[in-house]
Write a protein that holds these residues in place. Structure first.
Motif, PDB file in Angstrom:
ATOM      1  N   ILE A  63     -46.992  25.747   5.889  1.00  0.00           N
ATOM      2  CA  ILE A  63     -46.410  24.881   5.054  1.00  0.00           C
ATOM      3  C   ILE A  63     -47.082  25.080   3.398  1.00  0.00           C
ATOM      4  N   GLY A  64     -46.035  25.443   2.683  1.00  0.00           N
ATOM      5  CA  GLY A  64     -46.632  25.823   1.401  1.00  0.00           C
ATOM      6  C   GLY A  64     -45.576  26.456   0.645  1.00  0.00           C
ATOM      7  N   GLU A  65     -45.806  27.166  -0.480  1.00  0.00           N
ATOM      8  CA  GLU A  65     -44.856  27.878  -1.321  1.00  0.00           C
ATOM      9  C   GLU A  65     -44.218  28.715  -0.635  1.00  0.00           C
ATOM     10  N   PRO A  66     -43.067  29.147  -1.230  1.00  0.00           N
ATOM     11  CA  PRO A  66     -41.960  30.241  -0.642  1.00  0.00           C
ATOM     12  C   PRO A  66     -42.761  31.492  -0.322  1.00  0.00           C
ATOM     13  N   ASP A  90     -45.998  21.863  -4.210  1.00  0.00           N
ATOM     14  CA  ASP A  90     -47.677  21.198  -4.523  1.00  0.00           C
ATOM     15  C   ASP A  90     -48.451  21.256  -3.404  1.00  0.00           C
ATOM     16  N   ARG A  91     -49.733  21.081  -3.688  1.00  0.00           N
ATOM     17  CA  ARG A  91     -50.535  21.041  -2.465  1.00  0.00           C
ATOM     18  C   ARG A  91     -50.347  20.004  -1.541  1.00  0.00           C
ATOM     19  N   ALA A 212     -46.619  13.330  -0.772  1.00  0.00           N
ATOM     20  CA  ALA A 212     -47.060  13.070  -1.946  1.00  0.00           C
ATOM     21  C   ALA A 212     -48.859  13.046  -1.903  1.00  0.00           C
ATOM     22  N   PRO A 213     -49.538  13.679  -2.729  1.00  0.00           N
ATOM     23  CA  PRO A 213     -51.074  13.645  -2.651  1.00  0.00           C
ATOM     24  C   PRO A 213     -51.534  12.188  -2.828  1.00  0.00           C
TER      25      PRO A 213
END
Length: 249
Positions: A63-66, A90-91, A212-213
Motif C-alpha cells: 500500500i503506497g505510491e506507484p 499520501d502516507r 485520511a490521516p
C-alpha cells in the motif's frame, strides 16, 4: 493454503535519514528505497512454507505510491506468485493499512497472513495486531519460528523471559522477528521472470476505505548531537563530577 504477505517500501536501512529544511518530515528525494527488512523475512518465511508443501500460493500486497510496485517485484523475484498494489499518494496510517488489508483478506481468503512486526521508518508495530483485531483471527507476534501442523500454526515467539510457544488455529496472523530466518537473494533469472508475474493495481476507493490521516505531524527534528565525554584522573574525581551533576550523593 494461500499465504498473504504485506510489504512496505521504506528508506533503505543503509541510508542515513535527512530531515527536510522546513521540519515537515524526512527527505526522501533521490535516496535509495527498499523493502522493509522485517517484511523481507516474512516473504522468505512464506516461500519456505511453500517449499515444504504447507502453502500453495503466495500473494504479496503493498500500500503506497506507484513506485511501491518495485518492492512487490522484488518479492516476486524472491519466489512469490503474484502481487497487489493499492496506490495511495499520501502516507497511510497503520489503522488505514489494517482496514485495507482486511478487505483484501476478505477477497483473497488466505489461510495465513505473515507480515513484518514493524516498519523501520515509523516503528509503530501496530498493523498486524490491528488486522487480527478487525478480522477476529488468532495472532502470533514477534515470531522466531513458524510451523504448520494440520489446521494450526505453531509459533515460537520471543518474550522478556525467553521463548513462548503458541498454537494458533488457522486462519491466523503472524508477525516476524529478525531471528526467524535470513532472506534469500533474488537470482537474475528470477528477477527477469518476476517482470511477467501478475500484479494488480487498485486504490483505497475500490475497497471503500477512508485512509485520511488522523494524526498531524507538527515537526520532525534530528536527535541532539551527543556531547563529547571527559577523562578523569581517578575515582575521587569521578565521584566529585557525578556529585556536581546530581547523579551521586
Amino acid at each position: 493454503m494461500k499465504v498473504l504477505v504485506p510489504v512496505k517500501r521504506v528508506l533503505d536501512y543503509n541510508v542515513k535519514p535527512r530531515v527536510k529544511a522546513d521540519g515537515s518530515g524526512v527527505d526522501l528525494a533521490n535516496v535509495k528505497m527498499s523493502m522493509n527488512p522485517f517484511d523481507e523475512i516474512a516473504v522468505e518465511e512464506a516461500i519456505r512454507l511453500k517449499e515444504k508443501g504447507a502453502a500453495t500460493e503466495i500473494v504479496v500486497v503493498s500500500i503506497g505510491e506507484p513506485k511501491a510496485q518495485e518492492t512487490i517485484r522484488t518479492a516476486l523475484a524472491m519466489g512469490a506468485d503474484r502481487g497487489i498494489l493499492v496506490t495511495a499518494e499520501d502516507r497511510v496510517e497503520p489503522l488505514g493499512v489494517a482496514k485495507l488489508l482486511a478487505k483484501i483478506v476478505e477477497e483473497e481468503q488466505p489461510g495465513l497472513v505473515i507480515l513484518g512486526k514493524q516498519a523501520i521508518d515509523d516503528d509503530n508495530n501496530q498493523t498486524g495486531q490491528m488486522l487480527a483485531g478487525l478480522l477476529g483471527w488468532a495472532q502470533g507476534t514477534f515470531a522466531s519460528k513458524v510451523e504448520i501442523a494440520g489446521e494450526s500454526a505453531v509459533v515460537t515467539r520471543e518474550v522478556d523471559g525467553g521463548l513462548e510457544t503458541d498454537t494458533l488455529k488457522l486462519p491466523a496472523i503472524v508477525t516476524t522477528d529478525l531471528r526467524l530466518n535470513e532472506p534469500r537473494y533474488a537470482s537474475l533469472p528470477n528477477i527477469m521472470k518476476a517482470k511477467s508475474k501478475p500484479l494488480a493495481q487498485k486504490t483505497a476507493a475500490d475497497f471503500g476505505v477512508d485512509v485520511a490521516p488522523r494524526i498531524k505531524t507538527l515537526k520532525v527534528a534530528e536527535p541532539a548531537k551527543r556531547q563529547a565525554g571527559v577523562k578523569v584522573a581517578d575515582v575521587d574525581e569521578l565521584v566529585m563530577k557525578l556529585k556536581a551533576m546530581g547523579v551521586a550523593k
